[in-house]
Design a protein around this motif. Sequence first.
Motif, PDB file in Angstrom:
ATOM      1  N   ALA A 182       0.838  -1.195   0.000  1.00 57.94           N
ATOM      2  CA  ALA A 182       0.000   0.000   0.000  1.00 57.94           C
ATOM      3  C   ALA A 182       0.877   1.251   0.000  1.00 57.94           C
ATOM      4  CB  ALA A 182      -0.924  -0.010   1.212  1.00 57.94           C
ATOM      5  N   ARG A 183       1.952   1.210   0.774  1.00 55.92           N
ATOM      6  CA  ARG A 183       2.832   2.369   0.865  1.00 55.92           C
ATOM      7  C   ARG A 183       3.473   2.662  -0.502  1.00 55.92           C
ATOM      8  NH1 ARG A 183       7.751   3.383   1.305  1.00 55.92           N
ATOM      9  NH2 ARG A 183       8.469   1.234   1.434  1.00 55.92           N
ATOM     10  N   ARG A 184       3.946   1.616  -1.142  1.00 58.29           N
ATOM     11  CA  ARG A 184       4.613   1.841  -2.431  1.00 58.29           C
ATOM     12  C   ARG A 184       3.634   2.244  -3.528  1.00 58.29           C
ATOM     13  NH1 ARG A 184       8.917  -2.933  -3.151  1.00 58.29           N
ATOM     14  NH2 ARG A 184       8.964  -2.145  -5.295  1.00 58.29           N
ATOM     15  N   VAL A 185       2.411   1.710  -3.472  1.00 58.34           N
ATOM     16  CA  VAL A 185       1.408   2.124  -4.461  1.00 58.34           C
ATOM     17  C   VAL A 185       1.116   3.616  -4.301  1.00 58.34           C
ATOM     18  CG1 VAL A 185      -0.996   1.880  -5.190  1.00 58.34           C
ATOM     19  CG2 VAL A 185       0.359  -0.154  -4.708  1.00 58.34           C
ATOM     20  N   ARG A 186       0.978   4.060  -3.018  1.00 56.74           N
ATOM     21  CA  ARG A 186       0.736   5.507  -2.750  1.00 56.74           C
ATOM     22  C   ARG A 186       1.861   6.347  -3.338  1.00 56.74           C
ATOM     23  NH1 ARG A 186      -4.057   6.798  -1.199  1.00 56.74           N
ATOM     24  NH2 ARG A 186      -4.946   4.749  -0.866  1.00 56.74           N
ATOM     25  N   LEU A 190       2.751  10.026 -10.079  1.00 60.02           N
ATOM     26  CA  LEU A 190       1.951  10.131 -11.304  1.00 60.02           C
ATOM     27  C   LEU A 190       0.695  10.971 -11.112  1.00 60.02           C
ATOM     28  CD1 LEU A 190       2.240   6.442 -12.509  1.00 60.02           C
ATOM     29  CD2 LEU A 190       3.381   8.430 -13.467  1.00 60.02           C
ATOM     30  N   GLN A 191       0.557  11.585  -9.938  1.00 59.51           N
ATOM     31  CA  GLN A 191      -0.601  12.424  -9.626  1.00 59.51           C
ATOM     32  C   GLN A 191      -1.910  11.700  -9.898  1.00 59.51           C
ATOM     33  OE1 GLN A 191       0.157  15.957 -11.892  1.00 59.51           O
ATOM     34  NE2 GLN A 191       2.172  16.137 -10.968  1.00 59.51           N
ATOM     35  N   GLN A 209      -3.978   5.330 -18.797  1.00 61.05           N
ATOM     36  CA  GLN A 209      -2.584   5.410 -19.178  1.00 61.05           C
ATOM     37  C   GLN A 209      -1.686   5.564 -17.945  1.00 61.05           C
ATOM     38  OE1 GLN A 209      -0.852   6.327 -22.657  1.00 61.05           O
ATOM     39  NE2 GLN A 209       0.244   5.139 -21.158  1.00 61.05           N
ATOM     40  N   ARG A 210      -2.118   6.448 -17.041  1.00 60.76           N
ATOM     41  CA  ARG A 210      -1.341   6.667 -15.817  1.00 60.76           C
ATOM     42  C   ARG A 210      -1.238   5.399 -14.988  1.00 60.76           C
ATOM     43  NH1 ARG A 210      -0.494  12.103 -14.686  1.00 60.76           N
ATOM     44  NH2 ARG A 210      -1.571  13.128 -16.366  1.00 60.76           N
ATOM     45  N   MET A 259       5.413  15.016 -22.653  1.00 62.86           N
ATOM     46  CA  MET A 259       6.300  15.758 -21.750  1.00 62.86           C
ATOM     47  C   MET A 259       6.429  15.014 -20.430  1.00 62.86           C
ATOM     48  SD  MET A 259       5.263  19.674 -22.364  1.00 62.86           S
ATOM     49  CE  MET A 259       4.986  20.331 -23.982  1.00 62.86           C
ATOM     50  N   GLU A 260       5.299  14.461 -19.983  1.00 64.74           N
ATOM     51  CA  GLU A 260       5.323  13.770 -18.701  1.00 64.74           C
ATOM     52  C   GLU A 260       6.238  12.547 -18.746  1.00 64.74           C
ATOM     53  OE1 GLU A 260       1.922  12.752 -15.472  1.00 64.74           O
ATOM     54  OE2 GLU A 260       1.589  14.239 -17.026  1.00 64.74           O
TER      55      GLU A 260
END
Lengths: 275, 357
Positions: free
Chosen positions: B111-115, B121-122, B140-141, B174-175
């Motif tokens: 959970a921590r790493r997903v956050r 990736l906002q 896509q994100r 750009m991202e």
Amino acid sequence: MNRNNVPRWLILLVLALLWILPMASLILFSFAPSSEILKDQLVPSNWTWSNYWRVLTDAGRGVSIPQAMLNSAVIMVAQVVGILLLDIPAAYAFGRLRWPGRDFVFFLVLVTMMMPGILEVISLYDLMANWGLVDTVYAVILPGLPRVVGIFILRQFFQQLPREMEEAARMDGATDFQVFRLIMVPLAAPAIITVGVLSALYSWNNFLWPLIITNSPASMTVPVAVSYLSADTAAIINYTVILAAAFFTSLPMIILFLFGQRWIVNGMRPTAGIK
Amino acid sequence: MAGLQLSGIHKNYGPVEVIKGIDLAIEPGEFVVFVGPSGCGKSTLLRMIAGLEEITGGTLRIGERVCNKVAARDRGVAMVFQSYALYPHMTAEENVGFGLRLAGVPKAERARRVREVARVLQMEHLLERKPGQLSGGQRQRVAIGRAIIRKPDVFLFDEPLSNLDAALRVDMRMELSRLHADLGATMIYVTHDQVEAMTMADKIVVLDQGRVQQVGTPMELYNMPANLFVAGFIGAPKMNLLRVRIDAADRAGAAISAPFLRATEVRTSVPSALVGQEVTLGIRPHTLELRASGPISGSIRLVERLGDTSIIEVATQAGQSVFAAIDGDIDVELNQVVSLGFDPAKAHLFGPEGTRL
Ligand SMILES: Nc1ncnc2c1ncn2[C@@H]1O[C@H](COP(=O)(O)OP(=O)(O)O)[C@@H](O)[C@H]1O
Ligand SMILES: [Mg+2]
């Protein structure tokens, strides 16, 4: 409703009436004393619960409808579970795995579906007799496993699932079995539910094989028990009790179908759940 | 972070040879774009690197290791698919965390790493949603998040922007460039769109018909296309490719002419053997300019106004059409007779075999 549709609606209405009238009459007369059925009328003029009371207590000829429903329920659950456990992996192997002879084996499996079931009856009976299973629920359950129609439906569905989904899981580190269990089976849920509901209906309504392999009231299934009531040659047949038994025993399937029909329609459509 | 080494890579589907011998070195941390027309074998090559497609011949090294027979999941490679291939029955959070779940990472850590990835990736506000409830850009994100969470050595992207609308494509471009700068990982990106290749790549690999046509930086490809294919493929609007005759040649340059072209000079050294022969002159529309008396004259048949530039099509009397990109402030109109000239140092010549002279 636009005017061009009027003939179409009329045809649908007639068809619906043709289908509903016998059902409606069955239900209405199941609430009537047995004398009503012999009168020349569409709707009974007297009403009673007694037919249902008899269905629950003593339907006649030593038949116990509650016992038959219990038998049918046990058989149905066992068959649905067994069919899914066998059909899902088989369909996956035919639909998504590559192995030598796959298409030929699938063809052989389909051929068994084309053969009328009656052809197997004698050898199946012989087999059950050898195993000492005649007149037991096991003898009713086993020949229904697996179901080829289920394999066919599930295979179609598995084949339509996008390859990239599986590849993404592989890139994520999934083993072959994890791809199957964590991605493919959940994605096939609509089709699996469809096969489950269709198998339940088939199991509950199956008549010929249970009739052949069971003979004591204690091991009878619902259709066999109901037909047994109407096959009495000695006594006067009590039709309204039979109607009540027929309606009462089909209630579980009517309910199952009402809940399941959304899935059945969706499960037949290959891309269900993807987009 | 790992480099890659492709040596003599081949791919056959039955009797059909799709990839015809590719040699390529990719440096650690590089952003490499495979570009080429549809059907040229870009995806096939990428999928061989991913481990999704068997390698018919040649050697693939990722880092120091030969990976021809290594399973996809053991290559330290992550991939973003054109269709995103999100798992529709899982939430965005479960999609991103799926790889960690398979690797047996405990739930809290997961959970921590997903956050953390979601923050980069906002897309923190999207985590509870299923793919069906996400827009194209949001999917896509999630797909990118699923790739970066396992911190792979190499990222593979197969046309990841082609399902997005034009405006979003520019943003995501750009991202992705920013993401590459942040992560510093090796990225291989496949596209048929030369604009994406030009804008994002450290190194572009131009592919056609299963072969590498040219490898180089965007500006190298733009300024020094190795052959006619690359010349025509890279750059928009397309380079004018015109048949001309070599009238004279020496080390410093060549004199050329054609029915539509008054005799003129280019600063390309041409072997004297080619004198009297036909070659191809390549001039980018942006190299051509309006002149009082240039070597190419004709009437304007088409004007496409883009604002800061206008693209004009000039039809010469000899029938040849030439495209030029001129300053948008210049007033031109249809059927106006104009004359075009170019800097002789910026003209390209391609020999009879199509290779650069
Ligand atoms: N599984 C396959 N079987 C046969 N031919 C294939 C297969 N996959 C791709 N090809 C062929 O290989 C060539 C390259 O395909 P691909 O790598 O998908 O091209 P690109 O991604 O550059 O558009 C195409 O001509 C395609 O038809
Ligand atoms: Mg492709």
